[in-house]
Design a protein around this motif. Structure first.
Motif, short mmCIF file in Angstrom:
data_model
loop_
_atom_site.label_atom_id
_atom_site.label_comp_id
_atom_site.label_asym_id
_atom_site.label_seq_id
_atom_site.Cartn_x
_atom_site.Cartn_y
_atom_site.Cartn_z
N ASP A 3 0.82 -1.21 0.00
CA ASP A 3 0.00 0.00 0.00
C ASP A 3 0.86 1.26 0.00
O ASP A 3 0.55 2.25 -0.66
N PHE A 6 2.51 1.75 -3.37
CA PHE A 6 1.48 2.18 -4.30
C PHE A 6 1.16 3.66 -4.10
O PHE A 6 1.06 4.43 -5.05
N ARG A 7 1.01 4.04 -2.86
CA ARG A 7 0.68 5.44 -2.57
C ARG A 7 1.76 6.38 -3.10
O ARG A 7 1.46 7.41 -3.70
N ALA A 10 1.50 6.54 -6.86
CA ALA A 10 0.31 7.30 -7.28
C ALA A 10 0.54 8.79 -7.11
O ALA A 10 0.15 9.60 -7.95
N GLN A 11 1.18 9.16 -6.01
CA GLN A 11 1.48 10.58 -5.77
C GLN A 11 2.46 11.10 -6.81
O GLN A 11 2.33 12.21 -7.31
N GLY A 14 0.59 10.36 -10.60
CA GLY A 14 -0.84 10.59 -10.81
C GLY A 14 -1.09 11.62 -11.91
O GLY A 14 -1.90 11.40 -12.83
N MET A 35 -7.54 7.08 -15.19
CA MET A 35 -6.52 7.18 -14.13
C MET A 35 -6.80 6.16 -13.02
O MET A 35 -5.91 5.46 -12.55
N GLN A 36 -8.06 6.08 -12.65
CA GLN A 36 -8.44 5.12 -11.60
C GLN A 36 -8.13 3.69 -12.04
O GLN A 36 -7.62 2.88 -11.26
N THR A 37 -8.45 3.39 -13.29
CA THR A 37 -8.19 2.04 -13.80
C THR A 37 -6.70 1.74 -13.81
O THR A 37 -6.27 0.64 -13.44
N LEU A 39 -4.42 3.07 -11.94
CA LEU A 39 -3.96 2.90 -10.55
C LEU A 39 -4.33 1.51 -10.02
O LEU A 39 -3.54 0.88 -9.32
N LEU A 40 -5.52 1.05 -10.40
CA LEU A 40 -5.92 -0.29 -9.96
C LEU A 40 -5.01 -1.35 -10.56
O LEU A 40 -4.59 -2.30 -9.88
N LEU A 43 -1.79 -1.36 -8.71
CA LEU A 43 -1.91 -2.01 -7.40
C LEU A 43 -2.01 -3.53 -7.53
O LEU A 43 -1.48 -4.28 -6.71
N GLU A 44 -2.66 -3.96 -8.59
CA GLU A 44 -2.87 -5.40 -8.78
C GLU A 44 -1.65 -6.11 -9.36
O GLU A 44 -1.50 -7.32 -9.22
N LEU B 21 -6.96 13.09 -5.94
CA LEU B 21 -5.97 12.02 -6.04
C LEU B 21 -6.02 11.14 -4.79
O LEU B 21 -5.98 9.90 -4.87
N MET B 24 -8.90 8.89 -4.95
CA MET B 24 -8.67 7.79 -5.89
C MET B 24 -7.79 6.71 -5.26
O MET B 24 -8.02 5.52 -5.44
N ILE B 25 -6.78 7.15 -4.56
CA ILE B 25 -5.87 6.18 -3.93
C ILE B 25 -6.64 5.31 -2.93
O ILE B 25 -6.54 4.08 -2.94
N THR B 28 -9.08 3.04 -4.79
CA THR B 28 -8.38 1.96 -5.49
C THR B 28 -7.96 0.87 -4.52
O THR B 28 -8.12 -0.32 -4.78
N GLN B 29 -7.42 1.29 -3.39
CA GLN B 29 -6.99 0.30 -2.40
C GLN B 29 -8.17 -0.48 -1.86
O GLN B 29 -8.08 -1.69 -1.66
N GLU B 32 -9.35 -2.90 -4.68
CA GLU B 32 -8.44 -4.01 -4.89
C GLU B 32 -8.65 -5.10 -3.86
O GLU B 32 -8.54 -6.28 -4.14
N ARG B 36 -11.41 -8.90 -7.52
CA ARG B 36 -10.38 -9.30 -8.47
C ARG B 36 -11.08 -9.35 -9.81
O ARG B 36 -12.06 -10.06 -9.98
N ARG B 37 -10.61 -8.60 -10.76
CA ARG B 37 -11.30 -8.60 -12.05
C ARG B 37 -11.17 -9.94 -12.75
O ARG B 37 -10.08 -10.49 -12.82
#
Lengths: 171, 222
Positions: A3, A6-7, A10-11, A14, A35-37, A39-40, A43-44, B21, B24-25, B28-29, B32, B36-37
């Motif tokens: 996490d 990731f943060r 993203a910062q 972004g 952007m959201q996608t 970021l996901l 993360l994944e 932002l 969004m963070i 997203t967390q 996730e 799971r897609r």
């Protein structure tokens, strides 16, 4: 990816992701969705990034891909795009506004090429990798984009520096 | 005059507000952790939907209706096929096609299917074509046909389910550009509907083009 990592990413990136998406879709809401996608996906992903540059180029590529997906979607293709770049992106300064209007008036591939090359400082090869195009094609896009911008902005030329393509990344 | 410096200054002002932002963070967390897609690259998919009709003026894109169906369950049959059941009880078979591309590496044509690479230069030079096929034990078949050369190529991707083609598309080296519709122009179908909530009459076969975990975008099969 943790996490915290990731943060930090993203910062740091972004705005970069957002700008790429915005140049592709010219719409704030869609750019934020992309952007959201992205970021996901970051993360994944289980990828081990070797460096900050590696991470950045991965994000550029994924941002382009996600923008592509949106542009290809049926709904997007059959809808009249709500181009609102001027709502947010248009700078108050007249020269900047005119320039951004001209850039946003280009085709998507030219807009992204110009952005990646001039703002992100990518080499032709790096732009090609992000857009999944041949480097020679990217060179052509750059030349055409500049020619169109020159015409659109109605000036006498860009000076010597504008007539060649930075090709260090090709060697 | 195109001044790169002015352009950079203008781009520099294109930023996402810090609070957005941050939101969004956090989102997203949270997402996730929950979801799971099921798809990595669901470019096109074929679907047979029992008791569903796309009530759309077929040749009239403006008349396309938006329907919404909640996906209740997703069961993966094999690497290309998944069975979905909506909250309304309709069953949907979804075929996901991997990402494919041909890269020109110093004149060598490298076919990439789902990050798996193979050099197809010789096949293209000798036969003008290269065909990659893969069939799962559950009889779902992926076929990728490449024609041309490392510089100029065309890829046709098709999927077969139990011997019957259920979807295909073609892309080419000229289509690296990002203009909308380039890859999908030559789908065998050309109308679409976005599904998310039942309530419209549906009883026709459809193709699912995208699925984000909650909603699916579908295209009626001609």
């Amino acid at each position: 990816m943790t996490d915290e990592t990731f943060r930090q990413a993203a910062q740091a990136y972004g705005d970069t992701i957002y700008r790429v998406a915005y140049h592709a879709v010219k719409n704030q809401a869609d750019a934020e969705d992309i952007m959201q996608t992205v970021l996901l996906r970051l993360l994944e992903c289980d990828k081990e990034f070797e460096s900050e540059e590696h991470l950045k180029h991965w994000l550029l590529r994924v941002s382009v891909n996600e923008s592509r997906k949106l542009l290809r979607s049926f709904w997007r293709r059959t809808s009249v795009p709500l181009e609102e770049w001027h709502d947010q992106a248009a700078p108050e300064d007249g020269q900047r506004a005119e320039l951004m209007r001209a850039v946003m008036g280009l085709e998507t591939k030219y807009r992204l090429t110009v952005y990646l090359y001039y703002y992100e400082g990518c080499s032709v090869a790096e732009v090609a990798a992000a857009l999944r195009a041949n480097p020679s094609t990217v060179q052509t896009w750059l030349l055409r984009a500049r020619a169109r911008l020159r015409k659109e902005l109605s000036d006498d030329g860009e000076g010597e520096g504008s007539h060649y393509v930075r090709s260090a990344g090709l060697s | 005059m195109f001044d790169p410096q002015v352009y950079r200054e203008a781009c520099g002002k294109m930023t996402v507000p810090q609070d957005k932002l941050e939101e969004m963070i956090v989102m997203t967390q949270a997402k996730e952790k929950k979801v799971r897609r099921p798809f990595r690259a669901a470019l096109i998919a074929a679907a047979a939907v029992a008791m569903m009709v796309v009530g759309v003026g077929a040749a009239n894109p403006e008349a396309v209706q938006e329907l919404f169906v909640q996906i209740a369950t997703v069961v993966r049959v094999d690497e290309y096929r998944q069975e979905m059941v909506t909250s309304e009880g309709e069953s949907i078979t979804v075929l996901s096609i991997p990402e494919v591309n041909v890269e020109n590496r110093d004149g060598q044509a490298i076919l990439i299917v789902d990050e798996e690479e193979r050099d197809i230069t010789q096949a293209l030079a000798e036969q003008g074509t290269y065909v990659y096929e893969k069939t799962t034990p559950q009889d779902t078949k992926l076929c990728v046909e490449v024609t041309g050369s490392a510089e100029q190529w065309e890829i046709t991707v098709s999927m077969e389910e139990e011997g019957k083609q259920v979807g295909s598309f073609t892309t080419s080296s000229e289509e690296n550009a990002l203009a909308p519709g380039q890859v999908q122009d030559n789908y065998s179908v050309n109308e679409g509907v976005e599904i998310s909530k039942a309530g419209e009459e549906l009883n026709k076969e459809i193709c699912v083009s995208e699925y984000d975990g909650e909603t699916a975008t579908v295209i009626p099969v001609k």
